[in-house]
Scaffold this active site. Structure first.
Site, PDB file in Angstrom:
ATOM      1  N   ASP A 169       0.899  -1.145   0.000  1.00 56.42           N
ATOM      2  CA  ASP A 169       0.000   0.000   0.000  1.00 56.42           C
ATOM      3  C   ASP A 169       0.934   1.190   0.000  1.00 56.42           C
ATOM      4  O   ASP A 169       1.584   1.481   1.021  1.00 56.42           O
ATOM      5  CB  ASP A 169      -0.885   0.014   1.248  1.00 56.42           C
ATOM      6  CG  ASP A 169      -1.838   1.192   1.225  1.00 56.42           C
ATOM      7  OD1 ASP A 169      -1.406   2.292   0.820  1.00 56.42           O
ATOM      8  OD2 ASP A 169      -3.006   1.023   1.588  1.00 56.42           O
ATOM      9  N   HIS A 170       1.064   1.857  -1.131  1.00 56.63           N
ATOM     10  CA  HIS A 170       2.165   2.822  -1.242  1.00 56.63           C
ATOM     11  C   HIS A 170       2.009   3.993  -0.277  1.00 56.63           C
ATOM     12  O   HIS A 170       2.971   4.714  -0.034  1.00 56.63           O
ATOM     13  CB  HIS A 170       2.355   3.282  -2.686  1.00 56.63           C
ATOM     14  CG  HIS A 170       1.372   4.284  -3.177  1.00 56.63           C
ATOM     15  ND1 HIS A 170       0.111   3.954  -3.578  1.00 56.63           N
ATOM     16  CD2 HIS A 170       1.464   5.631  -3.343  1.00 56.63           C
ATOM     17  CE1 HIS A 170      -0.533   5.031  -3.973  1.00 56.63           C
ATOM     18  NE2 HIS A 170       0.262   6.074  -3.834  1.00 56.63           N
ATOM     19  N   HIS A 232      -5.677   2.827   1.373  1.00 50.55           N
ATOM     20  CA  HIS A 232      -4.892   4.013   1.733  1.00 50.55           C
ATOM     21  C   HIS A 232      -5.475   4.727   2.956  1.00 50.55           C
ATOM     22  O   HIS A 232      -4.764   5.066   3.897  1.00 50.55           O
ATOM     23  CB  HIS A 232      -4.850   5.010   0.577  1.00 50.55           C
ATOM     24  CG  HIS A 232      -4.265   4.449  -0.689  1.00 50.55           C
ATOM     25  ND1 HIS A 232      -3.318   3.467  -0.695  1.00 50.55           N
ATOM     26  CD2 HIS A 232      -4.500   4.749  -1.996  1.00 50.55           C
ATOM     27  CE1 HIS A 232      -2.991   3.176  -1.962  1.00 50.55           C
ATOM     28  NE2 HIS A 232      -3.702   3.941  -2.758  1.00 50.55           N
TER      29      HIS A 232
HETATM   30  C1  BG6 Z   1      -3.713   4.432  -6.296  1.00 53.98           C
HETATM   31  C2  BG6 Z   1      -5.110   4.445  -6.825  1.00 53.98           C
HETATM   32  O1  BG6 Z   1      -3.551   3.388  -5.377  1.00 53.98           O
HETATM   33  O2  BG6 Z   1      -3.429   5.675  -5.648  1.00 53.98           O
HETATM   34  C3  BG6 Z   1      -5.294   5.614  -7.760  1.00 53.98           C
HETATM   35  O3  BG6 Z   1      -5.366   3.229  -7.514  1.00 53.98           O
HETATM   36  C4  BG6 Z   1      -4.886   6.900  -7.130  1.00 53.98           C
HETATM   37  O4  BG6 Z   1      -6.644   5.679  -8.201  1.00 53.98           O
HETATM   38  C5  BG6 Z   1      -3.480   6.777  -6.511  1.00 53.98           C
HETATM   39  O5  BG6 Z   1      -4.880   7.911  -8.113  1.00 53.98           O
HETATM   40  C6  BG6 Z   1      -3.097   8.016  -5.735  1.00 53.98           C
HETATM   41  O6  BG6 Z   1      -1.771   7.933  -5.309  1.00 53.98           O
HETATM   42  P1  BG6 Z   1      -0.981   9.235  -4.878  1.00 53.98           P
HETATM   43  O7  BG6 Z   1       0.302   8.728  -4.321  1.00 53.98           O
HETATM   44  O8  BG6 Z   1      -0.799  10.063  -6.104  1.00 53.98           O
HETATM   45  O9  BG6 Z   1      -1.833   9.924  -3.852  1.00 53.98           O
END
Ligand code: BG6
Length: 474
Positions: A169-170, A232
């Protein structure tokens, strides 16, 4: 601390022609090469159903870096990066070639594919003999609901040992998300008020101004609840609300998160608002509505916006509402946590400043962009009268540390190559998060439209009453 490159290994990305690889993975790997943080002989093998061919893959990688890398493309770094790139089609022949190419030594296999493609690929990896020596990175959502997530875990564990599985989960790789732990457990002051006695309510907003960026096929089967809230937003929530771990070890932290998820009430469809964007304006430009996007059904009821109220049944948080919202094509991109403390018990300034109103103390945590924190409190305005005014104390990453945080995927890819699972999810908390959202998936609430460029449907404002949605002004 100086970072060193992880042990020699290759990286295979399955689904390399997709949005995630272009937007995040290839630029992150490029930046790791720029910092000498990839193993010196490590190959980057891209595979996808779309047969890009070697040239096509190289072109795609270069364009991705030009468009999305946090550092500009440097030709000498590019040459070194390019020399590592190899493309194979994602089919039986491609698997056999990939196996031959990296069968000696270790490798990371990154599944950058939609959830419904994962079980088949696990079986393919087993059949082709790419299990031993593999660390498998899986992207969320893990499954599509509780039942499919349980089934996915069963298939995974038939083939891989848990120590080989990295559920990514980044958001956990973001500095500001990790900083929640530092803020809470390296400072004594706030932990004492981090509970139902002092906190009135909490809001978490993850807003994006972009739409689905050509990902209609993926997004239609997923929607905002699965794409963002279940992972997230819940990860942010768990770090904000979990009990202090006994030690800062991977398992201690993951144990506390699991205990927290266990106490979160399941979402009620009645207190979950779903929305879908219609055409509107973003930054002065006309953008199409969701159902006009490529790959989207004309009568789609997939939500691109969710707002919900969530309660936690434990001693620390009982009775404190947590309001969560996320959406695509909202007015601006921001991920923010707002903690509102309880109001003062008595307004003591009535005689000298009649009718005055004071706002409660608030802590704004800017997860992105403009990473930092703002704490608001009341102060006396200079002058002969006792006039009260809200002021703030600010912390900005850029000002304090002289640089912006790195891309989350860079750290997470390095951690996976090192075999460090601290920032990756454990199966038990993944299943708990499905349990929490399942009632809202089973009985989806009605879908309301909102024009692109706004803050979602008005029904979301009703949900949060008597409060209002708050964001720190940019
Ligand atoms: C991803 C989702 O996990 O996170 C996307 O699948 C979303 O829909 C993205 O745009 C957002 O990531 P960040 O790091 O740009 O907030």
């Amino acid at each position: 601390m100086t970072l060193t490159a992880p042990p020699e290994q290759d990286i295979i990305i399955l689904g390399v022609s997709g949005d995630l690889a272009r937007r995040k993975l290839l630029p992150s790997l490029y930046n790791l090469v720029a910092q000498d943080l990839l193993p010196s002989a490590g190959k980057i093998i891209g595979m996808s159903r779309t047969n890009l061919g070697q040239e096509g893959f190289i072109n795609l990688a270069r364009e991705a870096i030009n468009e999305f890398s946090r550092n500009d493309l440097d030709e000498s770094v590019w040459d070194s990066f390019k020399s590592r790139l190899i493309f194979f089609p994602l089919n039986a022949t491609g698997y056999a070639l990939a196996k031959e190419c990296c069968e000696e030594g270790e490798r990371v296999v990154y599944l950058s594919v939609p959830p419904w493609a994962v079980p088949g690929i696990i079986v393919d990896l087993h059949n082709v003999g790419l299990v031993e020596g593999t660390r498998l990175i899986l992207e969320k959502p893990f499954g599509n609901d509780l039942t499919s997530a349980v089934e996915l875990e069963r298939i995974l564990h038939k083939v891989f040992d848990e120590s080989q599985i990295f559920r990514i989960d980044h958001y956990l790789g973001k500095e500001t998300v990790q900083n929640i732990l530092a803020f809470r457990f390296a400072n004594s002051m706030f932990e004492r008020v981090w509970n139902r006695d002092a906190i009135q309510h909490v809001q978490i907003t993850m807003a994006e101004s972009m739409g689905i960026e050509g990902r209609g096929n993926f997004y239609e089967g997923v929607g905002a609840l699965r794409d963002v809230v279940q992972n997230h937003v819940f990860q942010i929530l768990s770090l904000l609300t979990m009990e202090p771990p006994s030690k800062m070890t991977s398992e201690d932290i993951r144990n506390e998160k699991e205990k927290l998820f266990y106490t979160v009430q399941a979402l009620q469809p009645a207190s979950t608002v779903r929305g879908q964007y219609s055409a509107g304006n973003i930054d002065g430009e006309r953008v199409p509505g969701y159902i006009e996007e490529e790959g989207v059904e004309a009568n789609s009821t997939t939500e691109t916006f969710v707002a919900t109220k969530l309660m936690i049944d434990n001693w620390r948080w009982a009775g404190v509402p947590f309001y969560l919202r996320t959406g695509k094509r909202l007015a601006r991109r921001t991920t923010e946590i707002v903690i509102t403390f309880k109001e003062v018990p008595l307004y003591l300034f009535e005689d000298i400043c009649p009718g005055g109103e004071i706002e409660p103390n608030r802590l704004f945590i800017h997860v992105q962009p403009d990473e930092g924190m703002v704490f608001t409190f009341q102060a006396k305005q200079p002058g002969p009268d006792m006039r009260i005014q809200e002021v703030s104390m600010d912390f900005s990453y850029r000002d304090s540390f002289g640089k912006d945080p790195a891309e989350a995927y860079e750290w997470l890819l390095l951690d996976a190559m090192e075999g460090d699972r601290t920032l990756f999810l454990r199966a038990d908390s993944v299943l708990q998060s499905w349990r929490i959202v399942q009632p809202a998936l089973d009985n989806p609430s009605p879908i309301h439209t909102y024009p692109a460029g706004t803050w979602g449907p008005p029904e979301a404002d009703d949900l949060i009453k008597p409060y209002v949605w708050l964001l720190d002004e940019p």
